[in-house]
Design a protein around this motif. Structure first.
Motif, mmCIF file in Angstrom:
data_model
loop_
_atom_site.group_PDB
_atom_site.id
_atom_site.type_symbol
_atom_site.label_atom_id
_atom_site.label_comp_id
_atom_site.label_asym_id
_atom_site.label_seq_id
_atom_site.Cartn_x
_atom_site.Cartn_y
_atom_site.Cartn_z
ATOM 1 N N HIS A 436 -26.890 -103.201 35.241
ATOM 2 C CA HIS A 436 -26.583 -103.482 36.165
ATOM 3 C C HIS A 436 -25.154 -102.376 36.403
ATOM 4 O O HIS A 436 -24.226 -102.812 35.866
ATOM 5 N N ILE A 437 -25.521 -101.600 37.422
ATOM 6 C CA ILE A 437 -24.338 -100.635 37.612
ATOM 7 C C ILE A 437 -24.057 -100.620 38.964
ATOM 8 O O ILE A 437 -24.900 -100.713 39.904
ATOM 9 N N VAL A 438 -22.754 -100.844 38.983
ATOM 10 C CA VAL A 438 -21.737 -101.046 40.314
ATOM 11 C C VAL A 438 -21.004 -99.770 40.444
ATOM 12 O O VAL A 438 -20.310 -99.599 39.736
ATOM 13 N N THR A 439 -21.179 -98.867 41.651
ATOM 14 C CA THR A 439 -20.203 -97.948 41.906
ATOM 15 C C THR A 439 -19.713 -98.014 43.423
ATOM 16 O O THR A 439 -19.844 -98.918 43.992
ATOM 17 N N ASP A 440 -18.976 -96.884 43.658
ATOM 18 C CA ASP A 440 -18.526 -96.908 45.085
ATOM 19 C C ASP A 440 -19.075 -96.263 46.094
ATOM 20 O O ASP A 440 -20.274 -95.834 45.599
ATOM 21 N N ARG A 441 -18.900 -96.125 47.227
ATOM 22 C CA ARG A 441 -19.932 -95.554 48.262
ATOM 23 C C ARG A 441 -20.075 -94.034 48.177
ATOM 24 O O ARG A 441 -21.052 -93.510 48.404
ATOM 25 N N LEU A 442 -18.831 -93.461 47.733
ATOM 26 C CA LEU A 442 -18.851 -92.075 47.618
ATOM 27 C C LEU A 442 -19.924 -91.553 46.463
ATOM 28 O O LEU A 442 -20.504 -90.440 46.674
ATOM 29 N N ASN A 443 -20.042 -92.279 45.644
ATOM 30 C CA ASN A 443 -21.117 -91.769 44.455
ATOM 31 C C ASN A 443 -22.172 -92.602 44.390
ATOM 32 O O ASN A 443 -23.170 -92.546 43.347
ATOM 33 N N TYR A 444 -22.555 -93.303 45.158
ATOM 34 C CA TYR A 444 -23.866 -94.403 45.282
ATOM 35 C C TYR A 444 -25.052 -93.605 45.245
ATOM 36 O O TYR A 444 -25.841 -93.748 44.362
ATOM 37 N N ALA A 445 -25.203 -92.678 46.275
ATOM 38 C CA ALA A 445 -26.319 -91.860 46.262
ATOM 39 C C ALA A 445 -26.605 -90.936 44.814
ATOM 40 O O ALA A 445 -27.695 -90.884 44.498
ATOM 41 N N ALA A 446 -25.701 -90.473 44.472
ATOM 42 C CA ALA A 446 -25.427 -89.519 43.086
ATOM 43 C C ALA A 446 -26.068 -90.387 41.927
ATOM 44 O O ALA A 446 -26.856 -89.969 41.137
ATOM 45 N N MET A 447 -25.541 -91.467 41.809
ATOM 46 C CA MET A 447 -25.704 -92.290 40.902
ATOM 47 C C MET A 447 -27.164 -92.746 40.799
ATOM 48 O O MET A 447 -27.840 -92.734 39.763
ATOM 49 N N LYS A 448 -27.748 -93.104 41.859
ATOM 50 C CA LYS A 448 -28.941 -93.671 42.137
ATOM 51 C C LYS A 448 -30.042 -92.572 41.779
ATOM 52 O O LYS A 448 -30.827 -92.676 41.367
ATOM 53 N N MET A 449 -29.594 -91.341 42.384
ATOM 54 C CA MET A 449 -30.428 -90.298 42.033
ATOM 55 C C MET A 449 -30.515 -89.878 40.650
ATOM 56 O O MET A 449 -31.663 -89.520 40.114
ATOM 57 N N TRP A 450 -29.541 -89.833 39.820
ATOM 58 C CA TRP A 450 -29.615 -89.770 38.324
ATOM 59 C C TRP A 450 -30.707 -90.570 37.834
ATOM 60 O O TRP A 450 -31.285 -90.130 36.938
ATOM 61 N N PHE A 451 -30.702 -91.860 38.011
ATOM 62 C CA PHE A 451 -31.654 -92.877 37.219
ATOM 63 C C PHE A 451 -32.918 -92.665 37.755
ATOM 64 O O PHE A 451 -33.958 -92.775 37.078
ATOM 65 N N LEU A 452 -33.132 -92.182 39.241
ATOM 66 C CA LEU A 452 -34.350 -91.969 39.585
ATOM 67 C C LEU A 452 -34.959 -90.778 38.726
ATOM 68 O O LEU A 452 -36.178 -90.628 38.742
ATOM 69 N N ALA A 453 -34.082 -89.738 38.614
ATOM 70 C CA ALA A 453 -34.577 -88.566 38.044
ATOM 71 C C ALA A 453 -34.744 -88.586 36.383
ATOM 72 O O ALA A 453 -35.428 -87.844 35.934
ATOM 73 N N ASN A 454 -34.241 -89.641 35.988
ATOM 74 C CA ASN A 454 -34.203 -89.919 34.550
ATOM 75 C C ASN A 454 -34.364 -91.297 34.176
ATOM 76 O O ASN A 454 -33.531 -92.267 34.112
ATOM 77 N N PRO A 455 -35.827 -91.788 34.292
ATOM 78 C CA PRO A 455 -36.260 -93.038 34.273
ATOM 79 C C PRO A 455 -36.104 -93.568 32.749
ATOM 80 O O PRO A 455 -35.892 -92.992 32.065
ATOM 81 N N LEU A 456 -35.752 -95.091 32.776
ATOM 82 C CA LEU A 456 -35.329 -95.750 31.473
ATOM 83 C C LEU A 456 -36.723 -96.130 30.771
ATOM 84 O O LEU A 456 -36.465 -97.089 29.891
ATOM 85 N N GLY A 457 -37.776 -95.848 31.140
ATOM 86 C CA GLY A 457 -39.138 -96.438 30.676
ATOM 87 C C GLY A 457 -39.075 -97.838 31.077
ATOM 88 O O GLY A 457 -39.129 -98.429 32.190
ATOM 89 N N LYS A 458 -39.493 -98.706 30.026
ATOM 90 C CA LYS A 458 -39.640 -100.193 30.371
ATOM 91 C C LYS A 458 -38.330 -100.846 30.446
ATOM 92 O O LYS A 458 -38.315 -102.058 31.034
ATOM 93 N N ALA A 459 -37.261 -100.311 30.364
ATOM 94 C CA ALA A 459 -36.020 -101.008 30.646
ATOM 95 C C ALA A 459 -35.622 -101.032 31.999
ATOM 96 O O ALA A 459 -36.218 -100.231 32.654
#
Length: 711
Positions: A436-459
């Motif tokens: 569970h990652i919580v970030t601020d409004r400024l970095n929300y889109a970038a944080m989400k895009m990172w994990f969308l571009a780098n999926p964690l598999g079954k996690a």
């Protein structure tokens, strides 16, 4: 046949008597102990007796005895004349000395002949002359010794104490030992050799007398050289001081070595002064003397291992040191200058320390160009993509209490990615882990895009925007109310420099971020979860952490590693115990614990209403009199008596400030923490620890490569 044999024996006896007389006479003249010469009466008595016999060769004929007697008396007369001549010469020397010096030599006395015959006077004169010769030579030698401050290697203190008797005995034994060699040839040759020795002794005696007279004349006419003499006396005083300071007597086997070492110590001190004053000529001379005396010292451990010319080198070094001592100021002046320089240096050091702390805080708050580029590039990619499906897979796991849930609050995309990647790499069952990652409004889109571009598999992963927590406002959270107050804004933005004695780290704007205080609202963020493992974004996981969820916290709320081994992690380093409220509720030496890896039992949290406890203490600290800004002091008072100690190997601190962390401890730790200003993604980070963090960064990732982020 018997008559020729008897005559041969008588001839050999006469020759031996002549040899004995020739040997005893030089010994009496040049030996250090007086030897009485036989007078004519004794000589005649040896040959002429009333009964017509003689004591020396009783079987010698009368004519032969008369011839031997005449030769012996003639030889004795020659030696008497030499003795009288030497006595007259040394008497002249004594008269010159009495006129040139105020000192009197009580050891030299002339003996007046009282009812003695001429032969006895001659014998006494011989002894007196030798005594005066010893006195004058000793005086000249002692004067030279005082002038240069050193003894010759052969000098002996014991000989001086015994009045020179040892030297006299040594010379006498040497003369006796040399007699068999002189007897090795024929009788005539032996006689010639003895005469040669006598002549050589006379020449040596004349040279000694001339040297003594020259030395006395120099002493008499020393007025043009008084300054030089005073300098040498000063040098000798310094040498005496160095000898006494080392506690070494002149007879110790390493006394000279101690003098050399003392000279080198003083020379190094002077060399520092010369360098600071630009006196390069004297510095060059002193270095040459130091090199010369160091070569003489070498690896010697006692004086016997030193070269023969060591005293000359010591004297030269002492003269150079004496010149420098007269040239430069006294010790008191040097001490005052050193004190002034020390005071000035301490002031500059304090100023530089403050500047260094301030710059370190700026460096810690700064963001490298690559890390600034990465969120911009990711944000642009997030909003420019046409895909309508921007949700993460495995969303059903987000509220499953049976799984292992992690809470990471960060605005640093790369740091959060390292925490997640390192955890999954070491997880035995990655599918059971939920982030569970919580970030601020400024970095929300970038944080989400990172994990969308780098999926964690079954996690499973969840990215939340803190702005979506509508319940978190200033009316509910005292810390938000305080952060929005005018006093806090003035403290961070309108003041110039920090107050004297104030740690600049407390002015770090990170304390203004609500992300830093979000750890106190875990039950509100995760209402359906029972346990959550909180991880800071500057940590790296090195082992599987699944066992933490099996630990029984014994009714405690917080499971953490205690830091009692570090004195600065005691309560009195964070809380103001001069305040009665703090002093009455806590103990100053209570053991602190570490934030960064904490297992929170949310069920117990809710039962014990920990959030209200936190709010109470935050309200009491509105004016920041209980502790400065930060989350650790607030955590210490909130979880007081509610913390369960975990094993030390679970969480290792110090990689962000301590360059001496044990490598073995790092390898054994489950989680390593870069707490401090030297973060691994900053240029100021400790390079020796950066490898543990950088190994979990995918530098081949397209966004990382485009932003030129390198290990």
């Amino acid at each position: 046949m018997a008559a020729p044999v008897a005559r041969g024996r008588r001839c050999r006896g006469a020759v031996l008597l002549l040899l004995l007389a020739s040997v005893l006479a030089p010994l009496a003249l040049y030996g250090r102990s007086p030897v009485s010469l036989p007078d004519s009466t004794v000589a005649r008595g040896a040959f002429d007796r009333e009964d017509g016999s003689n004591l020396v060769w009783p079987h010698m004929a009368a004519s032969e005895v008369s011839l031997a007697k005449d030769l012996t008396i003639e030889r004795l007369g020659e030696h008497k004349n030499r003795v009288l001549s030497a006595a007259d010469d040394w008497q002249a020397v004594e008269i010159a000395k009495s006129h040139s010096s105020e000192r009197t030599d009580t050891s030299v006395r002339w003996k007046e002949p009282v009812s003695r015959d001429a032969d006895e006077v001659v014998a006494e004169g011989n002894g007196s002359a030798l005594s005066r010769q010893d006195g004058v030579i000793k005086e000249v030698v002692s004067t030279e010794e005082r002038a240069d401050g050193f003894r010759d290697p052969g000098d002996s203190t014991e000989d001086e104490e015994q009045g020179g008797q040892g030297m006299k005995e040594k010379e006498l034994h040497h003369a006796i030992d040399s007699e068999p060699e002189q007897k090795g040839g024929s009788g005539g040759a032996a006689g010639s050799n003895i005469d040669g020795i006598t002549a050589t002794g006379n020449l040596s005696s004349s040279l000694e007398k001339e040297n003594a007279v020259d030395a006395l004349s120099e002493t008499t006419h020393a007025t043009p050289k008084e300054e030089t003499y005073r300098r040498e006396v000063s040098i000798n005083a310094d040498l005496a001081t160095s000898r006494s300071s080392d506690g070494q007597s002149a007879t110790s086997p390493d006394a000279t070595i101690h003098i050399i070492k003392d000279q080198l110590t003083r020379a190094k001190t002077y060399l520092g002064f010369l360098a600071s004053r630009g006196n390069h000529g004297s510095a060059k001379e002193l270095r040459a003397r130091m090199k010369d005396i160091q070569q003489a010292l070498g690896d010697a451990t006692n004086d016997g291992m030193l070269p023969q010319n060591v005293h000359t080198r010591i004297k030269a070094m002492e003269q150079t040191l004496g010149k420098l001592k007269r040239t430069h100021d006294s010790c008191s002046g040097a001490t005052n200058r050193l004190r002034t320089a020390l005071h000035s240096t301490e002031e500059r050091l304090q100023s530089h320390t403050k500047d260094a702390n301030y710059l370190a805080q700026i460096a810690a708050k700064s963001l490298p160009k690559g890390l600034h580029c990465l969120p911009l590039r990711l944000t642009n990619e997030y909003y420019s993509t046409n895909s309508n499906n921007k949700d993460f897979p495995n969303m059903e796991k987000l509220e499953d209490p049976k799984l292992h849930h992690y809470a990471v609050f960060s605005d640093n995309i790369l740091a959060a990615a390292v925490v997640v990647n390192s955890t999954l790499v070491h997880a035995k069952t990655p599918a059971n882990h939920v982030f569970h990652i919580v970030t601020d409004r400024l970095n929300y889109a970038a944080m989400k895009m990172w994990f969308l571009a780098n999926p964690l598999g079954k996690a499973a992963v969840q990215v939340q925007n803190i702005e979506e927590f509508t319940w978190l406002n200033s009316s509910y959270s005292p810390v938000l109310k305080q952060l929005e107050s005018s006093s806090i804004i003035d403290y961070y933005f309108r003041r110039g420099k920090a107050r004297p004695g104030e740690n600049p780290k407390f002015r770090n704007p990170k304390y203004l971020s609500i992300l830093n205080h979000l750890r106190f609202y875990l039950p509100e963020i995760f209402p359906k979860l029972n346990k959550v493992l909180f991880l800071d974004d500057d940590t790296v996981v090195q082992q599987d952490l699944s066992a933490l969820w099996s630990i029984d916290l014994k009714g405690k709320v917080n499971g953490a590693v205690e830091t009692c081994g570090e004195t600065f992690h005691r309560f009195d380093k964070y809380l103001n115990f001069s305040n009665p409220l703090i002093a009455s509720n806590f103990h100053p030496h209570s053991c602190g614990w570490a934030y960064g890896m904490n297992m929170f039992d949310l069920s117990e949290w809710r039962k014990q209403n920990i959030t209200d406890v936190y709010h109470t203490w935050q309200n009491l600290n509105e004016d920041r009199l209980l502790w400065k800004l930060g989350t650790l002091p607030a955590g210490l008072v909130t979880f007081w008596n509610r913390t369960f100690p975990l094993g030390r190997s679970w969480h290792l601190l110090g990689l962000g400030y301590n360059p001496n962390v044990n490598e073995k401890d790092i390898r054994q730790a489950s989680v390593i923490h870069y707490n401090g200003n030297l973060k691994p993604w900053l240029e100021i980070g400790l390079s020796k620890y950066r490898k543990y963090w950088s190994r979990h960064v995918n530098y081949d990732q397209v966004f990382v490569r485009e932003c030129n982020i390198n290990p």
